[in-house]
Design an enzyme around this catalytic site. Sequence first.
Site, PDB file in Angstrom:
ATOM      1  N   GLU A 119       0.986  -1.233  -0.010  1.00  0.00           N
ATOM      2  CA  GLU A 119       0.003  -0.091  -0.001  1.00  0.00           C
ATOM      3  C   GLU A 119       0.749   1.341  -0.055  1.00  0.00           C
ATOM      4  OE1 GLU A 119      -0.602  -2.587   1.849  1.00  0.00           O
ATOM      5  OE2 GLU A 119      -2.632  -3.222   1.735  1.00  0.00           O
ATOM      6  N   PHE A 157     -11.758  -8.044  13.530  1.00  0.00           N
ATOM      7  CA  PHE A 157     -10.471  -8.532  12.795  1.00  0.00           C
ATOM      8  C   PHE A 157     -10.218  -7.280  11.884  1.00  0.00           C
ATOM      9  CE2 PHE A 157      -9.323 -10.572   8.634  1.00  0.00           C
ATOM     10  CZ  PHE A 157      -7.973 -10.872   9.150  1.00  0.00           C
ATOM     11  N   GLN A 158      -8.842  -7.008  11.666  1.00  0.00           N
ATOM     12  CA  GLN A 158      -8.220  -5.942  10.971  1.00  0.00           C
ATOM     13  C   GLN A 158      -9.020  -4.661  11.117  1.00  0.00           C
ATOM     14  OE1 GLN A 158      -8.062  -7.496   6.748  1.00  0.00           O
ATOM     15  NE2 GLN A 158      -6.072  -8.102   7.113  1.00  0.00           N
ATOM     16  N   LYS A 175     -17.544  -1.660   5.914  1.00  0.00           N
ATOM     17  CA  LYS A 175     -18.165  -2.602   4.768  1.00  0.00           C
ATOM     18  C   LYS A 175     -19.703  -2.415   4.955  1.00  0.00           C
ATOM     19  CE  LYS A 175     -16.944  -7.014   3.221  1.00  0.00           C
ATOM     20  NZ  LYS A 175     -16.293  -8.266   3.468  1.00  0.00           N
ATOM     21  N   MET A 218      24.194   9.576   2.111  1.00  0.00           N
ATOM     22  CA  MET A 218      23.958  11.014   3.093  1.00  0.00           C
ATOM     23  C   MET A 218      24.258  10.786   4.467  1.00  0.00           C
ATOM     24  SD  MET A 218      22.878  14.144   2.736  1.00  0.00           S
ATOM     25  CE  MET A 218      22.125  14.520   1.065  1.00  0.00           C
TER      26      MET A 218
HETATM   27  C1  LIG Z   1      17.998  15.267   2.020  1.00  0.00           C
HETATM   28  C2  LIG Z   1      17.565  16.478   1.926  1.00  0.00           C
HETATM   29  C3  LIG Z   1      18.014  17.505   1.762  1.00  0.00           C
HETATM   30  C4  LIG Z   1      17.191  18.951   1.087  1.00  0.00           C
HETATM   31  N1  LIG Z   1      18.036  19.835   0.939  1.00  0.00           N
HETATM   32  C5  LIG Z   1      17.570  20.795   0.262  1.00  0.00           C
HETATM   33  C6  LIG Z   1      18.110  22.003  -0.302  1.00  0.00           C
HETATM   34  O1  LIG Z   1      19.472  22.119  -0.049  1.00  0.00           O
HETATM   35  N2  LIG Z   1      17.563  23.010  -0.680  1.00  0.00           N
HETATM   36  C7  LIG Z   1      16.015  22.943  -0.712  1.00  0.00           C
HETATM   37  O2  LIG Z   1      15.598  23.901  -1.253  1.00  0.00           O
HETATM   38  N3  LIG Z   1      15.258  21.864  -0.281  1.00  0.00           N
HETATM   39  C8  LIG Z   1      16.064  21.111   0.202  1.00  0.00           C
HETATM   40  N4  LIG Z   1      15.327  19.737   0.798  1.00  0.00           N
HETATM   41  C9  LIG Z   1      13.697  19.974   0.858  1.00  0.00           C
HETATM   42  C10 LIG Z   1      13.267  20.488   2.014  1.00  0.00           C
HETATM   43  O3  LIG Z   1      13.369  19.899   3.165  1.00  0.00           O
HETATM   44  C11 LIG Z   1      11.948  21.113   1.802  1.00  0.00           C
HETATM   45  O4  LIG Z   1      10.863  19.959   1.554  1.00  0.00           O
HETATM   46  C12 LIG Z   1      11.669  21.966   0.881  1.00  0.00           C
HETATM   47  O5  LIG Z   1      12.771  23.233   0.659  1.00  0.00           O
HETATM   48  C13 LIG Z   1      10.524  22.935   0.683  1.00  0.00           C
HETATM   49  O6  LIG Z   1      10.154  23.588  -0.476  1.00  0.00           O
HETATM   50  P1  LIG Z   1       9.135  24.859  -0.264  1.00  0.00           P
HETATM   51  O7  LIG Z   1       9.462  26.025   0.643  1.00  0.00           O
HETATM   52  O8  LIG Z   1       8.999  25.256  -1.906  1.00  0.00           O
HETATM   53  O9  LIG Z   1       7.580  24.604   0.438  1.00  0.00           O
HETATM   54  P2  LIG Z   1       6.588  23.182   0.021  1.00  0.00           P
HETATM   55  O10 LIG Z   1       6.707  22.009   0.768  1.00  0.00           O
HETATM   56  O11 LIG Z   1       6.982  22.837  -1.554  1.00  0.00           O
HETATM   57  O12 LIG Z   1       5.587  23.934   0.191  1.00  0.00           O
HETATM   58  C14 LIG Z   1       4.975  24.752  -0.807  1.00  0.00           C
HETATM   59  C15 LIG Z   1       4.394  26.273  -0.167  1.00  0.00           C
HETATM   60  O13 LIG Z   1       3.601  27.018  -1.246  1.00  0.00           O
HETATM   61  C16 LIG Z   1       2.457  27.134  -0.586  1.00  0.00           C
HETATM   62  N5  LIG Z   1       1.482  27.046  -1.553  1.00  0.00           N
HETATM   63  C17 LIG Z   1       0.793  25.763  -2.243  1.00  0.00           C
HETATM   64  N6  LIG Z   1      -0.008  25.985  -3.086  1.00  0.00           N
HETATM   65  C18 LIG Z   1       0.073  27.381  -3.455  1.00  0.00           C
HETATM   66  C19 LIG Z   1      -0.506  28.348  -4.133  1.00  0.00           C
HETATM   67  N7  LIG Z   1      -1.563  27.812  -5.132  1.00  0.00           N
HETATM   68  N8  LIG Z   1      -0.310  29.410  -4.341  1.00  0.00           N
HETATM   69  C20 LIG Z   1       0.629  30.025  -3.251  1.00  0.00           C
HETATM   70  N9  LIG Z   1       1.061  29.253  -2.539  1.00  0.00           N
HETATM   71  C21 LIG Z   1       0.940  28.003  -2.434  1.00  0.00           C
HETATM   72  C22 LIG Z   1       2.134  26.248   0.664  1.00  0.00           C
HETATM   73  O14 LIG Z   1       1.255  26.881   1.485  1.00  0.00           O
HETATM   74  C23 LIG Z   1       3.594  26.065   1.031  1.00  0.00           C
HETATM   75  O15 LIG Z   1       3.811  27.188   2.151  1.00  0.00           O
HETATM   76  C24 LIG Z   1      15.819  18.639   1.124  1.00  0.00           C
HETATM   77  C25 LIG Z   1      15.242  17.477   1.339  1.00  0.00           C
HETATM   78  C26 LIG Z   1      15.987  16.489   1.596  1.00  0.00           C
HETATM   79  C27 LIG Z   1      15.017  14.948   1.892  1.00  0.00           C
HETATM   80  C1  LIG Z   2      12.369   5.713   5.505  1.00  0.00           C
HETATM   81  C2  LIG Z   2      13.594   6.548   5.754  1.00  0.00           C
HETATM   82  N1  LIG Z   2      14.515   6.165   6.556  1.00  0.00           N
HETATM   83  C3  LIG Z   2      15.646   6.737   6.980  1.00  0.00           C
HETATM   84  C4  LIG Z   2      15.867   7.901   6.517  1.00  0.00           C
HETATM   85  C5  LIG Z   2      17.282   8.821   6.469  1.00  0.00           C
HETATM   86  N2  LIG Z   2      18.117   8.632   5.570  1.00  0.00           N
HETATM   87  C6  LIG Z   2      18.303   9.699   4.698  1.00  0.00           C
HETATM   88  S1  LIG Z   2      19.052   9.805   3.372  1.00  0.00           S
HETATM   89  C7  LIG Z   2      19.512   8.170   3.998  1.00  0.00           C
HETATM   90  C8  LIG Z   2      20.603   7.142   2.996  1.00  0.00           C
HETATM   91  C9  LIG Z   2      20.275   6.987   1.725  1.00  0.00           C
HETATM   92  O1  LIG Z   2      20.991   5.942   1.162  1.00  0.00           O
HETATM   93  P1  LIG Z   2      20.834   5.765  -0.434  1.00  0.00           P
HETATM   94  O2  LIG Z   2      19.645   5.742  -0.713  1.00  0.00           O
HETATM   95  O3  LIG Z   2      21.922   4.749  -0.791  1.00  0.00           O
HETATM   96  O4  LIG Z   2      21.420   7.191  -0.852  1.00  0.00           O
HETATM   97  P2  LIG Z   2      22.493   7.906  -1.199  1.00  0.00           P
HETATM   98  O5  LIG Z   2      22.776   8.825  -0.081  1.00  0.00           O
HETATM   99  O6  LIG Z   2      24.072   6.980  -0.959  1.00  0.00           O
HETATM  100  O7  LIG Z   2      22.797   8.620  -2.593  1.00  0.00           O
HETATM  101  C10 LIG Z   2      18.993   7.716   5.000  1.00  0.00           C
HETATM  102  C11 LIG Z   2      19.059   6.464   5.843  1.00  0.00           C
HETATM  103  C12 LIG Z   2      14.990   8.331   5.352  1.00  0.00           C
HETATM  104  N3  LIG Z   2      15.306   9.434   4.908  1.00  0.00           N
HETATM  105  N4  LIG Z   2      13.879   7.778   5.161  1.00  0.00           N
END
Ligand SMILES: Cc1cc2nc3c(=O)[nH]c(=O)nc-3n(C[C@H](O)[C@H](O)[C@H](O)COP(=O)(O)OP(=O)(O)OC[C@H]3O[C@@H](n4cnc5c(N)ncnc54)[C@H](O)[C@@H]3O)c2cc1C
Ligand SMILES: Cc1ncc(C[n+]2csc(CCOP(=O)(O)OP(=O)(O)O)c2C)c(N)n1
Lengths: 590, 191
Positions: free
Chosen positions: A52, A114-115, A164, A484
Amino acid sequence: MAEQMTGAEIVLRALADQGVEHLFGYPGGAVLPIYDALFQQDKVRHVLVRHEQGAGHAAEGYARSTGKPGVVLVTSGPGATNMVTPLTDALMDSVPLVCISGQVPTHLIGTDAFQEADTVGITRACTKHNFLVTDVNDLARILHEAFYVATTGRPGPVLVDVPKDVQFAIGTYVGPNQVEARRHLGYQPPRQGDPEAIRYAARMMAEAERPVFYTGGGVINAGPDASRLLRELVAATGFPVTSTLTGLGAYPASGDNWLGMLGMHGTYEANMVMHDADLIICVGARFDDRITGRTDAFSPGSRKIHIDVDPSSINKNIRVDLPIVGDAGQIMSEIQRVWREEGLRPRQELADWWTQIAKWRARKSLSYKKSDDVIMPQYAVQRLYELTRGRDSYVTTEVGQHQMWTAQYYGFDEPNRWMTSGGLGTMGYGLPSAVGVQVAHPGSLVVCVAGDASVLMNMQELSTAVQHNLPIKVFILNNQYMGMVRQWQQLLHGNRLSHSYTESLPDFVKLAEAYGAVGIRAETPGELDSAINEMIAVDRPVLFDCRVASLENCFPMIPSGKAHNEMLLADEANDEAVANAIGAAGRALV
Amino acid sequence: MSESALIPPASAYFLEDRHDPEERHTLSILVDNEPGVLARVIGLFSGRGYNIDSLTVSETEHDRHLSRITIVTTATRPVLTQIKNHLGRLVPVHRVNDLTELSLQRNDETSLERELALVKVTGTGDIRAEALRLADAFEAKVVDATSDHFIFQLTGRTAKVERFISVMKPVGLVEVCRTGVAALARGPEAM
Ligand SMILES: Cc1cc2nc3c(=O)[nH]c(=O)nc-3n(C[C@H](O)[C@H](O)[C@H](O)COP(=O)(O)OP(=O)(O)OC[C@H]3O[C@@H](n4cnc5c(N)ncnc54)[C@H](O)[C@@H]3O)c2cc1C
Ligand SMILES: Cc1ncc(C[n+]2csc(CCOP(=O)(O)OP(=O)(O)O)c2C)c(N)n1
């Protein structure tokens, strides 16, 4: 004329009337009546997944790549709890989803049947709204309302729990347009921005010497028109533009005013521009902590305009000077109108700002050490980009270094082409998401850039791809590490690499074959291009095992506790710099 | 041990201490009266780490299926704004009124707030007489009594209820039940 039918038929009819063409799901006892109704109609196509969670992320990919809501059908108990991660993911990234879950019959609710699980209780915190249907005559109205809530205002996931007995019961169907009296009259998402604030914003823009557009996922949410309006506004003003991870593609990466992504792994120029700007125009972004770094040192000299449809995004992390609540597209179009009508022009000083930006760009913050022997992961993404350029392609990712490298090196020129888990950072998102994207765009090239660890989290969905002839391309940057995690251990935990090396990875080529997909491997830079071309040419699902340099790290990076102008760049990141990146002040933050 | 091993672990987040002053505000929230609505409101407070000092809820407009939830919360000004915006986002929420803010804007001394408390005291002799005398001074009503206990009913602002409870402690207080705050904005306008 009111029509009578069973609850299960009402579900299918409501989906058809909502224009739903595809449904991602997995059967079980509590949804068998709906599966039976599904079997007896041909308007809605069901895509059977293997887990799922896979259905949820597939629906997210479907939604993000089409702008339409993704729809999921799961059974009670474990079916519903397996949806918790995708629902949370969709809530964080503002993705419109409607999830229909089966529930035990109403008279058994509360008996540990159940479930049975308290699905509305469990999902209350991870949905925009949820419903438990106790009367079959409410079912159609609730389903239509679920679509309305999921897709309006700030989009998000909505769950409808259907016991259901309600699926079996006979009730009255009402169509989407007959639902004149919605139950929730209090739900009124804002649309139009305040005209006074909009006029003021345009004037602030005309006064700015060092402006920047900081755009985000909200521009994508606002639809393709909003991306067009952003491009026009950038062209009219000549201002530089940067975007968050979720907003990539709204402004083209090939555009002249593009600075690259900002934030923790953003480019030097994007972050320096943010730091030194005197005006930030934030459009549909939420000042996330990956963007701001130290909030007290975030863009200290700028005035800030914040355009967002959700008032709770405003002043949440950063105080802004001019909030405008409403739809990004509508507000940008109004700003343009004012800009034109009042004959506003950017200031002369904008030229000096671009001169400064050119100096920052010359720092070439995305450069990396090239190698003839091993495939550098950045190089692999660059080659993937070059070889898929000009094609009708979509890219999803898992979570980790490979995700950041894709954001940095793959140039997105259009909105809705880029699907990634930003807010929740869900490993296991990318592969099923690609399945959903391919369902929506059967003729397009759909690539999931993956890490060797993440890809295993929902690997079973490769079987879904094979069953439904969805030729997704899973491009694994295989470094044999949770890269990472290792990078952070090197930076933050004294290089103690606790459990971030993956022992006993499967042979991905054989694994692909076991699933009935195609396995391809590339081990040297020399063979990379032809292997990628082979992957593109195959009309079947592919697992691509791209063996990359195992210890490469992702730069630039703003280390914890640092400001935007204290970024760590690849060419400075020798072992000593990495070990000392977090200074005494940063360590004191613990 | 290598030198790097001596570096203590650092945080992935920027942690900062905030020292803005906190204020106590009374919020009046008009919601659709439907199952789960209270859980949504409470879940919002617990999930985002906001305080609930007091909570009162009951259906107030039967025909329109509306209930009114009154919450007293303590937070900094920016957090108070967040709380109100997040409440406004909940689908069954119609309106959120900050009654404290409203009375400040109107230069009312205080907003109109009342609590009801039932206070049980036990004792005989002098102490019993003293309890009754104090209750009288607070205009509390005796709603139940035997030869060795009283239950007093007191209505008033939270501060008054708290004062009453503290003076009852030395004179045999054994049990208290409070309704939490009911509040309305002063003046002729409705929410
Ligand atoms: C490993 C990792 C590293 C990351 N590093 C970075 C990084 O270096 N740089 C980076 O940018 N991000 C990074 N992120 C992502 C970060 O965590 C956030 O998800 C991201 O920065 C959020 O983007 P956003 O501010 O555009 O908000 P979003 O989560 O995209 O939210 C959208 C916003 O727009 C608003 N909105 C929605 N619809 C509308 C509309 N129609 N009109 C006006 N407003 C609207 C919402 O209310 C909300 O405030 C990383 C994520 C991971 C997993
Ligand atoms: C479900 C979940 N568990 C744990 C993490 C924490 N986490 C972030 S990046 C990462 C490693 C990812 O490794 P890989 O997919 O090999 O990517 P790489 O960073 O090597 O490119 C982990 C464990 C996560 N983001 N999501």
